[in-house]
Design a protein around this motif. Structure first.
Motif, PDB file in Angstrom:
ATOM      1  N   UNK A  20       0.847  -1.197   0.000  1.00 48.14           N
ATOM      2  CA  UNK A  20       0.000   0.000   0.000  1.00 48.14           C
ATOM      3  C   UNK A  20       0.877   1.241   0.000  1.00 48.14           C
ATOM      4  N   UNK A  21       0.584   2.156  -0.912  1.00 47.09           N
ATOM      5  CA  UNK A  21       1.381   3.379  -1.029  1.00 47.09           C
ATOM      6  C   UNK A  21       0.601   4.594  -0.536  1.00 47.09           C
ATOM      7  N   UNK A  22      -0.658   4.707  -0.945  1.00 54.41           N
ATOM      8  CA  UNK A  22      -1.476   5.861  -0.599  1.00 54.41           C
ATOM      9  C   UNK A  22      -2.374   5.532   0.585  1.00 54.41           C
ATOM     10  N   UNK A  23      -2.538   6.523   1.455  1.00 54.48           N
ATOM     11  CA  UNK A  23      -3.353   6.304   2.648  1.00 54.48           C
ATOM     12  C   UNK A  23      -4.792   5.981   2.279  1.00 54.48           C
ATOM     13  N   UNK A  24      -5.296   6.570   1.208  1.00 53.66           N
ATOM     14  CA  UNK A  24      -6.689   6.337   0.811  1.00 53.66           C
ATOM     15  C   UNK A  24      -6.916   4.905   0.352  1.00 53.66           C
ATOM     16  N   UNK A  25      -5.833   4.191   0.015  1.00 54.50           N
ATOM     17  CA  UNK A  25      -5.952   2.822  -0.457  1.00 54.50           C
ATOM     18  C   UNK A  25      -5.737   1.791   0.644  1.00 54.50           C
ATOM     19  N   UNK A  26      -5.377   2.260   1.824  1.00 55.53           N
ATOM     20  CA  UNK A  26      -5.088   1.318   2.912  1.00 55.53           C
ATOM     21  C   UNK A  26      -6.405   0.718   3.418  1.00 55.53           C
ATOM     22  N   UNK A  27      -6.549  -0.614   3.372  1.00 57.83           N
ATOM     23  CA  UNK A  27      -7.817  -1.238   3.783  1.00 57.83           C
ATOM     24  C   UNK A  27      -8.246  -0.892   5.209  1.00 57.83           C
ATOM     25  N   UNK A  28      -7.300  -0.806   6.153  1.00 55.37           N
ATOM     26  CA  UNK A  28      -7.667  -0.445   7.528  1.00 55.37           C
ATOM     27  C   UNK A  28      -8.247   0.966   7.571  1.00 55.37           C
TER      28      UNK A  28
END
Length: 983
Positions: A408-416
């Motif tokens: 995961x690179x971008x915070x918006x893409x982090x599943x949590x």
């Protein structure tokens, strides 16, 4: 039997070393002799009973608690081979590791004994394959239980061959046991159709035993030699069937699925806990198995939740399962989810988003109940997956979540992150009155509040933590860690969440009146989590929503609907926030604005001209109790910065409390509230008070106790004490317990030190205050009352404090009062509660030390006090030190004294020996003269000699000398307890 403990220990060791193995061989021979007849017979024959009995005997022998041996084991080699030894999880199911030592190797290992037992059972199983209930027959059960126990063999019974023999042992057992549990779906269907579940349950126990003795990788690989999949895949399939069984039969009496699920989830706990401890991720196959299992668990529970939507609450799953049991199970589900977080977290986010969207798009005519039930369960499981319970600890983001998501690179893409914001955005809907009325039932609100309390405490971490992580590196897991530790504060999101949390708390406390569980979660979990960490508290006290909450508490009426316990919790939480306000003056003003109206209201009520005529009206009593609970909560929030203003608050209401004590002398509830406030007030203030403040406080306490005594408030009829039958009934004496705690707090060394250093004119003597209280309390304390644990502990805590601080005052008590204290100490020394015994030993130490020092200085000490005791010629009178010396020697020599109390016993015994040297010598001489066995007599004489002579003991009570005597007494007890204690 009337024989020394040492004799019993020798018998036990002799049985283990000389006979136990022979007994096992005899039982084994009996099984061998009957096996052929049983296998070749077409009908049940008498030999089956003999064989079953022999198998049960073998099981009982292997259940023996074998003495640990000093035999060498190549632990390093075993660890490298993937073997380990963890029996904690087995104890939960009343099982343990079997470590009989190398003497048993020839019988249990090298003779292929296990293989024979496995083959015997397998042959019997094939013979009776037509009989679905044969698995519950005595011979089947006893043979299977023996196999399960053999699976727990560990230690030096295996040869020192780098663990090869133990691994082969597991392979043999697993090869046979897999027939009991594979394929899981077929076996489960057979059980549902009336077949026996015994094999399935025992097979689960075998997996737990193997998991407890192997690493997760070795556990998984054991099955791969005979199947195309690993053991974790089998475990996953078994757990799936158990979950389905539990959820499909929740209204029936069948419990096999629940029993199996408990064992299997504990096995997952062992595997995943071991992998986490070694910081080694599960294999790709293991992670896939965990992922698939978790999806089945979630889908099964969602279906069950939806199906239960229209059931009566008494029948619904979530009501008949206890909260603690449910949370324990969900926490184990969460461990499985975290083992494959890369797939399970997105899966949860997808499910939650779908349900949320379905709810948003639903037409007014459609009933949303099924969807709401699903959301309720998703909130519960997601909370467990994203956060740990962390009771009493600072919550951290689970390591599995921090270490995962390396791509995961971008915070918006982090599943949590996406899952968290999805739930928070859903929770925000409750602020809309229309949506709240339609969707947010009290039960759903409880789940939302519970989730938010854990999430806020976990993810709103200090910003400097995320910076510290960021400074380590921005690649791989470090970058993921940084995202998780900082996303909640990005774009001021943290402040918005805190504002929403406060607004939501206000809604929960005022809109859902009478919902005790919801309001408890709000006060004790959600709001407490906000103020627990200083960085979140520093933000929240600046919010308008927080100011509105404090104003509603201080001056509004809506929050008076809360129960007394919650009034106290809320007051403590709001008062604690004052210490997070950076400006000291603003902090003081905050507390004055918060608690000033509360104190003022109490003063106003106590000052009413018509108080006596209206005091006993229910609404007036309720208001007084609420105000006292609030004051008590604030008192419990005392901190260095807020101490002064809270002392002012307490000082303001002191006279009013005395007035209320007079007015409500027959109202036990109010009396108890007043006493408890004073207890907590002193407890919070004691370490901070100066001499003047201590003087004010002691004057108040003295007057309070005098009023209490003059009205004989709360007097306990001793004739009734023997009628108490339970701990709950002893709560009738709660005001007595409150008095004991009050006196203990007054007797604290902090208060004593400050007042003794001050020269304030007219300052009351703390001892005077305490003895006014003792004059009230001691006549009410009977030996019957001291049988109740809560009251007993409070009483002996006071006695130990009192005698440590004021032994000289005790020496001058009248004979009756002194006799009550020493009599209770004698009773306490024989108590079963170790804490009570330790308190009594501390008190005896204080008394004896005082007496010794006084006599050393040429003064009388306790010479004027005597005790009556039973002697050979009837009752005799003796000094206090003589009496307790006899009593302590009796306890140490002849009774089952706990070694963990040896240090406290030594501290009490040493000054007694100094005070009564002649009596001690006479008692030792009498004891030796009575001993007829020359060997025991010689050992006993040497032990007594070393007790007072070794380690260069001196005739002082300084710390080094006490430490020496502690060592001597421990050695002494180790030497003599075996032959002096008779069983």
């Amino acid at each position: 039997m009337g024989l020394p403990k040492e004799f019993h220990d020798q018998c036990q060791l002799s049985l283990e070393v000389k006979f136990l193995k022979d007994f096992y061989c005899w039982a084994q021979a009996a099984v061998f002799n009957t096996a052929d007849k049983i296998l070749n017979s077409n009908v049940t024959i008498p030999e089956e009973k003999a064989c079953s009995a022999a198998l049960r005997l073998m099981l009982q022998i292997l259940s023996w608690s074998f003495k640990p041996t000093l035999e060498h084991e190549n632990l390093d080699a075993k660890i490298k081979s993937g073997l380990r030894s963890d029996a904690i999880n087995l104890r939960k199911f009343e099982r343990s590791l079997v470590k009989p030592g190398s003497l048993w190797t020839d019988i249990l290992i090298s003779s292929a004994h296990t293989t024979w037992v496995l083959n015997f059972y397998t042959t019997l199983r094939q013979k009776y394959s037509y009989d679905t209930l044969w698995g519950d027959s005595p011979i089947a059960v006893s043979c299977r239980q023996l196999i399960v126990q053999l699976c727990s063999l560990a230690g030096a019974v295996f040869p020192n061959d780098n663990g090869d023999a133990q691994i082969e042992h597991f392979m043999h057992i697993l090869s046979a046991v897999i027939l009991w549990i594979e394929p899981p779906n077929v076996i489960a269907e057979s059980i549902r159709n009336g077949g026996s579940e015994s094999e399935f349950i025992d097979g689960c126990h075998v997996l737990l035993s193997v998991a407890s003795l192997t690493s997760s990788s070795l556990f998984d690989n054991l099955l791969k030699s005979i199947r195309q999949y690993g053991t974790i895949n089998l475990l996953s399939a078994l757990t799936s069937e158990a979950v389905k069984s539990v959820l499909d039969n929740q209204n029936e009496e069948e419990t096999w699925g629940s029993d199996a699920l408990d064992i299997l989830l504990e096995t997952w706990n062992v595997i995943l806990g071991e992998a986490c401890a070694d910081k080694s991720p599960m294999s790709a196959d293991g992670a896939l198995a965990a992922s698939n299992l978790f999806k089945i668990i979630v889908e099964s529970h969602l279906k069950a939740a939806a199906d239960s939507a229209f059931e009566d609450s008494d029948d619904a799953e979530y009501f008949h399962v206890s909260v603690s049991k449910r949370d324990e199970q969900l926490a184990l589900y969460a461990l499985i989810a975290r083992a494959a977080a890369d797939t399970t977290i997105p899966f949860l986010e997808q499910l939650f988003s779908e349900r949320f969207a379905r709810l948003s798009q639903r037409d007014v005519e459609n009933d949303p109940t099924r969807t709401l039930e699903e959301l309720y369960w998703l909130l519960l499981i997601t909370s467990h997956v994203l956060t740990d319970s962390g009771e009493g600890e600072t919550l951290l983001i689970p390591e599995a979540l921090q270490a995962g998501f390396t791509n995961v690179v971008e915070v918006a893409q982090h599943p949590v992150v996406t899952l968290s914001w999805s739930i928070i955005n859903f929770s925000r809907q409750c602020l809309d009155p229309g949506i709240r009325g339609r969707y947010f039932s009290p039960r759903l609100m409880e789940a939302v509040i519970w989730f938010l309390a854990r999430w806020v405490a976990t993810y709103l971490v200090p910003l400097d933590v995320s910076r510290e992580i960021d400074s380590v590196g921005r690649h791989g897991s470090q970058h993921s860690r940084k995202l998780l530790n900082s996303f909640a504060w990005d774009n001021n999101q943290g402040e918005l969440v805190l504002d929403f949390v406060v607004l939501m708390s206000m809604v929960a406390l005022t809109t859902y009146q009478g919902e005790i569980e919801l309001q408890t979660l709000t006060c004790q979990k959600l709001l407490a989590s906000v103020v627990r960490r200083k960085h979140t508290c520093a933000y929240v006290v600046q919010l308008d929503s927080w100011r509105d909450l404090t104003r509603a508490f201080a001056s509004g009426r809506s929050l008076f609907s809360l129960s007394g316990r919650l009034q106290r919790s809320l007051a403590e939480t709001l008062a604690c926030a004052a210490s997070c306000i950076k400006d000291p003056e603003a902090s003081v003003q905050y507390l004055r604005d918060l608690m000033g109206p509360v104190a003022g209201c109490l003063v106003e009520n106590a000052s009413r001209s018509d108080l006596k005529s209206v005091a006993h009206q229910p609404d007036v009593i309720y208001m007084v109790c609420c105000l006292l609970e609030r004051l008590r909560g604030a008192a419990r929030a005392t901190q260095p910065r807020t101490q002064k203003v809270l002392f002012e608050m307490g000082h303001t209401v002191m006279n009013s409390l005395l007035t209320l004590l007079e007015v409500y002398k027959n109202q036990s509830e109010v009396i108890y509230m007043i006493l408890k406030f004073v207890v907590d007030f002193i407890d919070g203030q004691a370490v901070f008070l100066d001499g003047k403040e201590t003087s004010v406080l002691m004057s108040f306490c003295l007057r309070l106790l005098q009023i209490y005594s003059s009205h004989n408030i709360g007097k306990v009829m001793l004739s009734l004490s023997s009628t108490l039958r339970s701990e709950s009934q002893s709560e009738k004496y709660k005001d007595l317990r409150a008095l004991l705690r009050l006196l203990t707090n007054i007797c604290s060394k902090d208060l004593v030190g400050f007042l003794s250093d001050s020269n304030i004119e007219g300052s009351p003597d703390i001892a005077e205050v305490i003895y006014v209280g003792l004059d009230i309390v001691t006549p009410l304390i009977s030996l019957d009352l001291l049988k109740y644990p809560k009251l007993s502990r409070d009483y002996f805590v006071l006695m130990s404090h009192l005698l440590e601080v004021y032994p000289e005052k005790v020496a001058h008590l009248n004979r009756d009062a002194f006799g009550r204290i020493t009599g209770s100490l004698e009773f306490g020394l024989r108590n079963q509660d170790g804490d009570v015994v330790e308190r009594c030993l501390t008190a005896v130490n204080a008394l004896a030390s005082y007496h010794f020092k006084e006599r050393l200085g040429g003064r009388g000490g306790l010479g004027s006090q005597v005790m009556e005791s039973e002697g050979s010629n009837g009752k005799l009178q003796e000094s206090i030190s003589s009496h307790f010396l006899r009593l302590l020697l009796q306890l140490l020599l002849f009774e089952d004294f706990r070694m963990e109390l040896a240090g406290s016993a030594a501290d009490a015994l040493l000054p007694l020996l100094f005070c009564e040297q002649e009596l001690y010598q006479r008692l030792v001489h009498e004891l030796l003269e009575k001993e007829q066995n020359p060997t025991v007599k010689s050992r006993l004489a040497l032990a007594f000699h070393n007790l007072t002579s070794s380690n260069n003991l001196s005739s002082t009570l300084d710390r080094p000398n006490r430490q020496k005597f502690r060592k001597n007494l421990r050695v002494f007890l180790g030497e003599v307890s075996g032959f002096m204690q008779i069983k």
